[in-house]
Motif scaffolding. Structure first.
Motif, PDB file in Angstrom:
ATOM      1  N   ALA A  93       0.826  -1.210   0.000  1.00  0.00           N
ATOM      2  CA  ALA A  93       0.000   0.000   0.000  1.00  0.00           C
ATOM      3  C   ALA A  93       0.862   1.264   0.000  1.00  0.00           C
ATOM      4  O   ALA A  93       0.535   2.253  -0.671  1.00  0.00           O
ATOM      5  CB  ALA A  93      -0.931  -0.006   1.208  1.00  0.00           C
ATOM      6  N   LEU A  94       1.967   1.229   0.740  1.00  0.00           N
ATOM      7  CA  LEU A  94       2.848   2.391   0.768  1.00  0.00           C
ATOM      8  C   LEU A  94       3.531   2.584  -0.580  1.00  0.00           C
ATOM      9  O   LEU A  94       3.662   3.723  -1.056  1.00  0.00           O
ATOM     10  CB  LEU A  94       3.888   2.243   1.879  1.00  0.00           C
ATOM     11  N   ALA A  95       3.967   1.507  -1.208  1.00  0.00           N
ATOM     12  CA  ALA A  95       4.572   1.625  -2.534  1.00  0.00           C
ATOM     13  C   ALA A  95       3.577   2.220  -3.527  1.00  0.00           C
ATOM     14  O   ALA A  95       3.916   3.102  -4.327  1.00  0.00           O
ATOM     15  CB  ALA A  95       5.064   0.267  -3.007  1.00  0.00           C
ATOM     16  N   GLU A  96       2.337   1.753  -3.464  1.00  0.00           N
ATOM     17  CA  GLU A  96       1.297   2.305  -4.340  1.00  0.00           C
ATOM     18  C   GLU A  96       1.118   3.799  -4.083  1.00  0.00           C
ATOM     19  O   GLU A  96       0.949   4.594  -5.024  1.00  0.00           O
ATOM     20  CB  GLU A  96      -0.019   1.568  -4.109  1.00  0.00           C
ATOM     21  N   ARG A  97       1.171   4.175  -2.835  1.00  0.00           N
ATOM     22  CA  ARG A  97       0.978   5.601  -2.473  1.00  0.00           C
ATOM     23  C   ARG A  97       2.121   6.451  -3.014  1.00  0.00           C
ATOM     24  O   ARG A  97       1.902   7.548  -3.550  1.00  0.00           O
ATOM     25  CB  ARG A  97       0.906   5.699  -0.951  1.00  0.00           C
ATOM     26  N   LEU A  98       3.344   5.966  -2.891  1.00  0.00           N
ATOM     27  CA  LEU A  98       4.502   6.725  -3.385  1.00  0.00           C
ATOM     28  C   LEU A  98       4.477   6.845  -4.899  1.00  0.00           C
ATOM     29  O   LEU A  98       4.798   7.905  -5.455  1.00  0.00           O
ATOM     30  CB  LEU A  98       5.800   6.070  -2.910  1.00  0.00           C
ATOM     31  N   VAL A  99       4.110   5.763  -5.572  1.00  0.00           N
ATOM     32  CA  VAL A  99       3.991   5.819  -7.035  1.00  0.00           C
ATOM     33  C   VAL A  99       2.945   6.852  -7.430  1.00  0.00           C
ATOM     34  O   VAL A  99       3.133   7.627  -8.387  1.00  0.00           O
ATOM     35  CB  VAL A  99       3.646   4.427  -7.601  1.00  0.00           C
ATOM     36  N   GLY A 100       1.856   6.907  -6.688  1.00  0.00           N
ATOM     37  CA  GLY A 100       0.835   7.915  -6.947  1.00  0.00           C
ATOM     38  C   GLY A 100       1.348   9.332  -6.771  1.00  0.00           C
ATOM     39  O   GLY A 100       1.036  10.225  -7.563  1.00  0.00           O
ATOM     40  N   LEU A 101       2.170   9.530  -5.748  1.00  0.00           N
ATOM     41  CA  LEU A 101       2.755  10.858  -5.523  1.00  0.00           C
ATOM     42  C   LEU A 101       3.689  11.265  -6.655  1.00  0.00           C
ATOM     43  O   LEU A 101       3.867  12.465  -6.921  1.00  0.00           O
ATOM     44  CB  LEU A 101       3.513  10.878  -4.192  1.00  0.00           C
ATOM     45  N   MET A 102       4.284  10.278  -7.319  1.00  0.00           N
ATOM     46  CA  MET A 102       5.167  10.564  -8.451  1.00  0.00           C
ATOM     47  C   MET A 102       4.385  10.758  -9.746  1.00  0.00           C
ATOM     48  O   MET A 102       4.973  11.110 -10.770  1.00  0.00           O
ATOM     49  CB  MET A 102       6.169   9.426  -8.629  1.00  0.00           C
TER      50      MET A 102
END
Length: 427
Positions: A85-94
Motif C-alpha cells: 500500500a505504501l509503494a502504491e501511495r509513493l507511485v501515486g505521488l510521483m
C-alpha cells in the motif's frame, strides 16, 4: 548518580557523543523535554525527520495497530499489505510510472539508487557535487564532499566518482549578472566530459535538490533544469537525493516538484515515517525492471510498522501539514529578514518552505563559524534548539516541524533576536 551523558560515555565511542549536558526524557509536538527539567522548542526536528512534530497522534496509533498484527516477516520473502500500500501511495505521488524498493536509512537508499543506475546502464562513473552529503556507508562517504573529516582515514574510496561545483551563489567565485546563475556552473559539464570522464561512461548525476549539510543551498531552477537536459542528452540517470528535502520540507511533497524537474531515480528517508526507520528508492519503472532478483536486497527494509506509520504520515501531510509548512515557511522567512536587518553579520538568508539557512559572516565576508556556534548556544540557553551546517559550519539551519504554529515561530524569533544580541557581546 551518574548523568545520562556520563553513562553514555562509558559504553559508547566518542563519535556517538555530544556536548549537551542533558538527555531527552520525552517529546511532544514541537517540544523536547529534558531529563533535567528543561522545555525546548525543537527547530531541529531530529534532523528533518519529525516533519509532523513529535508523537503525531495518528502516526502513533497506526504504528501501535500494526504492532498488534505483525512486526516483521521480511519483504524479501513475503508480500504484505502495509508495504504494498505504501509503494502504491509513493507511485501515486510521483504521478505514476515508477516503482519502489524499501530500505531502512537514507544512506541505504542513496546507495541503492546509485547501484540501480550502475546496474541499469552498465556504466561505471558517477558525478556528484562539492558540498554534498549523502550518508556514512563507504559508497556514500565516497559521494560526500562537504567535509574532509567525513572521508578521513577511509581512503581509498569507491573509484570513478567525479565532483562538479554546486551553484552556491552567495560568495560565489564566478561572476554573474543581475542575479543570474553564473555561466561557469553550466559549462563545467563540458569540461568534465572533455577532460575527466566520457559522458557515455557516466551512469548517474547525483544531486541534492537543496544541499543540506553543505549549507541549505538552493540551486537556481534553470540550472536544475539544465542538469536534466544534460542527463537526457547522454542517457545519464538523474538521481535526486531527497532524503532531507522530501515529505513536505521544501513546501511541496518533494523538492523535484518545487524545481519542476522529475528525476529518473529518487532516494528518500527521514520524514517518510515521522521518526520510524524507513527509506525508499523510487525509480522509473523501466529502470527498476532491470533490477533482477538478487541484484539488491535487505532484511529489514519495508518494516510493516514503519510502513504503517508512513501511510499515516502521508495522510497527515496531504491533509494540511505540507500546506501549513509552506505558509509558516513564508512567515518565518519574513521574521528572519527583520532580524537580518538588525545584524549585518547575517550575510545571506535562503531556503524553501521550512528548510531555511542563515549564513553568518565576518565584516570581510569570511565565514564566521565561531559566531554561529555562539548563536546556537545562546538560543539553547533560552529554550530554542538549533543546528548548524555548511562546509564552514557558519550556517544556522532552521528545520521546524511542518505542524509548527505561528505562535511557536514568534517565540523562536524572539529567542533568536536575544541570542544574537548576547552572542555579539561575546565576540
Amino acid at each position: 548518580m551518574p548523568t545520562l551523558k556520563e553513562r553514555s560515555a562509558a559504553v559508547m565511542p566518542p563519535m556517538a557523543l555530544h556536548d549537551l549536558p542533558f538527555g531527552i526524557d520525552h517529546a511532544q509536538g514541537s517540544w523536547l523535554y529534558t531529563d533535567d527539567g528543561r522545555k525546548l522548542l525543537d527547530f531541529g526536528s531530529g534532523i528533518a525527520v519529525n516533519n509532523l512534530g513529535h508523537n503525531y497522534p495518528s502516526v502513533v496509533e497506526a504504528a501501535k495497530a500494526q504492532l498488534d498484527k505483525m512486526t516483521h516477516c521480511c519483504h524479501n520473502l513475503f508480500h504484505y499489505e502495509a508495504e504494498t500500500a505504501l509503494a502504491e501511495r509513493l507511485v501515486g505521488l510521483m504521478g505514476g510510472g515508477y516503482k519502489v524498493y524499501f530500505s531502512n536509512s537514507g544512506a541505504e537508499a542513496v546507495e541503492g539508487a546509485v547501484k540501480l543506475a550502475k546496474y541499469a546502464t552498465g556504466r561505471p562513473a558517477v558525478i556528484a557535487f562539492k558540498g554534498s552529503f549523502h550518508g556514512r556507508t563507504l559508497l556514500c562517504t565516497s559521494l560526500t564532499a562537504s567535509n574532509a573529516g567525513y572521508r578521513k582515514h577511509y581512503e581509498g574510496l569507491v573509484p570513478s566518482i567525479y565532483f562538479a561545483e554546486y551553484p552556491k551563489l552567495f560568495g560565489s567565485p564566478y561572476p554573474g549578472e543581475g542575479g543570474a546563475c553564473p555561466k561557469a556552473y553550466f559549462t563545467q559539464f563540458d569540461d568534465i566530459f572533455k577532460r575527466l570522464v566520457d559522458p557515455y561512461s557516466v551512469a548517474a548525476i547525483l544531486m541534492e535538490p537543496v544541499q543540506g549539510e553543505g549549507g541549505y543551498v538552493v540551486p537556481p531552477r534553470e540550472w536544475v533544469q539544465y542538469v536534466r537536459e544534460i542527463c537526457d542528452k547522454y542517457g545519464i540517470m538523474l538521481i535526486f537525493d531527497e532524503v532531507q528535502t522530501g515529505f513536505g520540507r521544501t513546501g511541496n511533497m518533494f523538492a523535484w516538484q518545487t524545481h519542476g524537474v522529475k528525476p529518473d531515480i529518487m532516494s528518500c528517508a527521514k520524514g517518510i515515517a515521522n521518526g520510524l526507520p524507513l527509506s525508499a528508492v523510487v525509480g522509473r519503472s523501466e529502470i527498476m525492471d532491470k533490477w533482477v532478483a538478487g541484484a539488491h536486497g535487505g532484511t529489514f527494509g519495508g518494516n510493516p510498522v514503519s510502513c504503517a506509520a508512513a501511510l499515516a504520515t502521508i495522510d497527515a501531510l496531504e491533509g494540511g501539514a505540507v500546506e501549513n509548512g509552506a505558509k509558516m515557511g513564508r512567515y518565518f522567512m519574513e521574521g528572519l529578514k527583520k532580524i537580518q536587518g538588525k545584524y549585518p553579520v547575517i550575510g545571506d538568508l535562503r531556503g524553501l518552505g521550512l528548510m531555511i539557512g542563515m549564513e553568518l559572516v565576518q565584516p570581510d565576508g569570511a565565514p564566521d563559524r565561531a559566531l554561529t556556534a555562539k548563536v546556537c548556544a545562546c538560543a539553547l540557553d533560552h529554550g530554542l534548539y538549533l543546528l548548524s551546517c555548511g562546509c564552514d559550519k557558519n550556517v544556522v539551519r532552521f528545520i521546524a516541524p511542518l505542524t509548527v504554529s505561528g505562535e511557536e515561530i514568534d517565540t523562536a524569533l524572539e529567542i533568536l533576536d536575544v541570542a544574537f544580541a548576547e552572542a555579539m557581546k561575546k565576540k
